[in-house]
Design a protein around this motif. Structure first.
Motif, short mmCIF file in Angstrom:
data_model
loop_
_atom_site.label_atom_id
_atom_site.label_comp_id
_atom_site.label_asym_id
_atom_site.label_seq_id
_atom_site.Cartn_x
_atom_site.Cartn_y
_atom_site.Cartn_z
N LEU A 296 31.93 20.61 51.88
CA LEU A 296 31.90 20.28 53.31
C LEU A 296 33.30 20.07 53.86
CD1 LEU A 296 28.88 17.79 53.46
CD2 LEU A 296 28.96 20.12 54.34
N THR A 297 34.16 19.44 53.07
CA THR A 297 35.53 19.22 53.52
C THR A 297 36.26 20.55 53.69
OG1 THR A 297 35.54 17.13 52.32
CG2 THR A 297 37.66 18.02 52.99
N ALA A 298 36.06 21.47 52.75
CA ALA A 298 36.72 22.77 52.86
C ALA A 298 36.22 23.56 54.07
CB ALA A 298 36.48 23.57 51.58
N LEU A 299 34.93 23.44 54.37
CA LEU A 299 34.38 24.20 55.50
C LEU A 299 34.72 23.57 56.85
CD1 LEU A 299 30.82 25.08 54.11
CD2 LEU A 299 32.82 26.55 54.24
N LEU A 300 34.64 22.24 56.92
CA LEU A 300 34.85 21.56 58.20
C LEU A 300 36.30 21.16 58.45
CD1 LEU A 300 31.70 19.24 58.24
CD2 LEU A 300 31.99 21.47 59.31
N GLY A 301 37.15 21.32 57.45
CA GLY A 301 38.55 20.91 57.61
C GLY A 301 39.25 21.57 58.79
N PRO A 302 39.24 22.91 58.90
CA PRO A 302 39.93 23.54 60.05
C PRO A 302 39.35 23.12 61.39
CG PRO A 302 39.46 25.15 58.33
CD PRO A 302 38.73 23.91 57.95
N PHE A 303 38.02 23.00 61.49
CA PHE A 303 37.40 22.59 62.75
C PHE A 303 37.77 21.14 63.09
CE2 PHE A 303 33.43 21.34 65.15
CZ PHE A 303 33.83 21.94 66.32
N THR A 304 37.81 20.29 62.06
CA THR A 304 38.22 18.90 62.28
C THR A 304 39.67 18.81 62.73
OG1 THR A 304 36.66 18.19 60.57
CG2 THR A 304 38.34 16.63 61.22
N ASP A 305 40.53 19.59 62.11
CA ASP A 305 41.94 19.60 62.53
C ASP A 305 42.08 20.10 63.97
OD1 ASP A 305 42.64 18.70 60.03
OD2 ASP A 305 43.02 20.70 59.23
N GLY B 48 47.45 20.14 41.98
CA GLY B 48 46.49 19.79 43.03
C GLY B 48 46.56 20.73 44.21
N ARG B 49 47.78 21.10 44.60
CA ARG B 49 47.94 22.02 45.73
C ARG B 49 47.33 23.38 45.40
NH1 ARG B 49 53.00 22.09 45.71
NH2 ARG B 49 53.25 20.15 46.86
N ALA B 50 47.58 23.88 44.20
CA ALA B 50 47.02 25.17 43.81
C ALA B 50 45.50 25.10 43.72
CB ALA B 50 47.60 25.60 42.46
N ALA B 51 44.98 24.01 43.16
CA ALA B 51 43.52 23.88 43.02
C ALA B 51 42.85 23.83 44.38
CB ALA B 51 43.20 22.62 42.22
N TRP B 52 43.39 23.04 45.30
CA TRP B 52 42.74 22.91 46.61
C TRP B 52 42.85 24.20 47.41
CZ3 TRP B 52 39.03 20.50 48.60
CH2 TRP B 52 38.86 20.39 49.98
N THR B 53 43.99 24.89 47.32
CA THR B 53 44.13 26.18 48.02
C THR B 53 43.11 27.19 47.52
OG1 THR B 53 46.50 25.77 48.34
CG2 THR B 53 45.72 28.04 48.55
N THR B 54 42.95 27.26 46.20
CA THR B 54 41.97 28.20 45.64
C THR B 54 40.55 27.80 46.00
OG1 THR B 54 43.45 28.68 43.80
CG2 THR B 54 41.14 29.22 43.50
N PHE B 55 40.24 26.52 45.91
CA PHE B 55 38.88 26.06 46.19
C PHE B 55 38.51 26.30 47.65
CE2 PHE B 55 35.75 22.82 47.33
CZ PHE B 55 34.78 23.04 46.36
N THR B 56 39.39 25.96 48.58
CA THR B 56 39.09 26.19 50.00
C THR B 56 38.99 27.68 50.31
OG1 THR B 56 41.46 26.00 50.47
CG2 THR B 56 40.11 24.04 50.77
N GLY B 57 39.89 28.47 49.70
CA GLY B 57 39.82 29.91 49.94
C GLY B 57 38.53 30.50 49.41
N TYR B 58 38.11 30.08 48.21
CA TYR B 58 36.86 30.59 47.66
C TYR B 58 35.67 30.14 48.51
CZ TYR B 58 32.96 31.40 44.53
OH TYR B 58 31.75 31.82 44.00
N THR B 59 35.63 28.87 48.89
CA THR B 59 34.49 28.35 49.64
C THR B 59 34.34 29.07 50.98
OG1 THR B 59 34.79 26.20 48.59
CG2 THR B 59 33.45 26.28 50.58
N ARG B 60 35.42 29.16 51.72
CA ARG B 60 35.34 29.84 53.02
C ARG B 60 35.06 31.33 52.85
NH1 ARG B 60 40.84 26.71 54.89
NH2 ARG B 60 39.90 24.63 54.98
N GLY B 61 35.63 31.93 51.80
CA GLY B 61 35.38 33.35 51.59
C GLY B 61 33.95 33.64 51.22
N ILE B 62 33.35 32.82 50.34
CA ILE B 62 31.98 33.09 49.92
C ILE B 62 31.01 32.83 51.07
CG2 ILE B 62 31.39 30.80 49.05
CD1 ILE B 62 30.56 34.15 47.38
N VAL B 63 31.33 31.87 51.94
CA VAL B 63 30.49 31.65 53.12
C VAL B 63 30.57 32.84 54.06
CG1 VAL B 63 30.23 30.23 55.20
CG2 VAL B 63 30.53 29.14 52.98
#
Length: 339
Positions: free
Chosen positions: A45-54, A195-210
């Protein structure tokens, strides 16, 4: 002792220790699997809603931006669920008649070439299923009762995931900085890099798969609508959620659509839906994944397939969903620390 054997032994016992440690970690996570699942969903949810929240935070306080993003997401979710329920409720009376005639057509089709089934085989199969259900009524009732408990667990996980995502969206960066501050000085840089690499990959994967799942759902919905297959919206939503399991989910969802098309429209339309499975699979594998996932996930298709199968064997559908992002994050962290 020869040097190659000494080196192999040194690597061997270290790998055994690391493997044992990883095994213990997974055992602990399995004991608290509901909490682990809730935190994972909170990160999604954080990965998906992060850009909209920002985006909302440019004009609103951070707390109001987080609240607004979550409320809009909940309204959209319940809106989709209400549309699904309304369509199924509206189409159900007519679908019963359509499927009744479709079963008869399927039976006549199977009695002809090339199958040549005996007359009444499907009726005998239906009778056998009815007897099986009657003889196992007690176990089915117990399963239904346990399903109520599963529903309570699912609601608990959902509430905890939303609760975690609220704080991740509001002050996730400060939480990460606090965690890094508790580590020894010499290890903070590596942890920040990982941590930076993990979060970048996780957010990219989550938004991409959606994005890929939404594209597949729209294509499937349009194709089924043109072919006149009933239950277009539920089947499109099924395709959306099935796409979260790479390589396997979409064919399974489209196989369900093919069965619906066979019962409602006959073998020709069902064959067209099967061709649709092939086309969408090629589009997803050769166009969508390279374009959308190339920056976030750099895994070979063989690795993806092995990860999905191993995750499914280990933890069922949930393991198949989590396996690819987990492997992707681990590989990105390894690459970042190595470089």
């Amino acid at each position: 002792m020869p040097r190659p054997l000494r080196v192999a032994a040194a690597y061997g016992w270290r790998l055994l220790v690391v493997g044992a440690a990883v095994y213990v970690v997974f055992i602990v996570l399995g004991r608290f699997h509901l909490v682990t699942l809730a935190v994972f969903l909170g990160l999604v949810l954080t990965a998906l809603l992060g850009p909209f929240t920002d985006l909302l935070a440019r004009w609103l306080p951070r707390s109001a931006a987080v609240t607004g993003a979550l409320l809009i997401a909940i309204v959209v979710l319940f809106g989709v669920l209400s549309l699904l329920g309304a369509e199924v409720a509206t189409a159900w009376p007519g679908l019963r008649q359509v499927f009744a005639g479709g079963v008869s057509r399927i039976e006549r089709w199977l009695e002809g070439p090339p199958f040549h089934l005996k007359h009444g085989t499907l009726a005998q199969f239906q009778t056998w299923i009815s007897r099986l259900v009657s003889s196992n009524r007690t176990s089915l009732i117990n399963t239904a009762v346990s399903g109520v408990g599963r529903l309570a667990e699912a609601l608990t996980v959902a509430v905890l995931a939303v609760f975690c995502s609220i704080f991740f969206l509001h002050s996730g960066s400060r939480m990460w900085q606090w965690f890094g501050g508790q580590l020894p000085e010499r290890g903070r840089r590596s942890v920040r890099t990982a941590g930076r690499a993990a979060w970048t990959t996780f957010t990219g994967y989550t938004r991409g798969i959606v994005l890929i799942a939404a594209t597949n759902a729209v294509l499937v919905g349009l194709a089924l609508f043109v072919l006149g297959v009933p239950l277009v919206l539920p089947l499109a939503v099924l395709e959306f959620f099935a796409a979260f399991v790479p390589l396997i989910g979409s064919p399974v969802a489209l196989a369900v659509a093919a069965v619906v098309a066979l019962a409602a429209k006959g073998p020709l339309v069902a064959l067209l839906v099967i061709l649709l499975i092939v086309v969408i699979g090629q589009l997803e594998g050769h166009v969508l994944h390279p374009l959308v996932m190339s920056r976030a996930v750099s895994l070979h298709p063989v690795v993806v397939a092995l990860a999905v199968v191993c995750g499914g064997v280990t933890a069922g559908v949930l393991g198949a969903v989590v396996a690819v992002p987990l492997v992707s994050v681990a590989w990105s962290v390894y690459g970042a620390l190595r470089s």
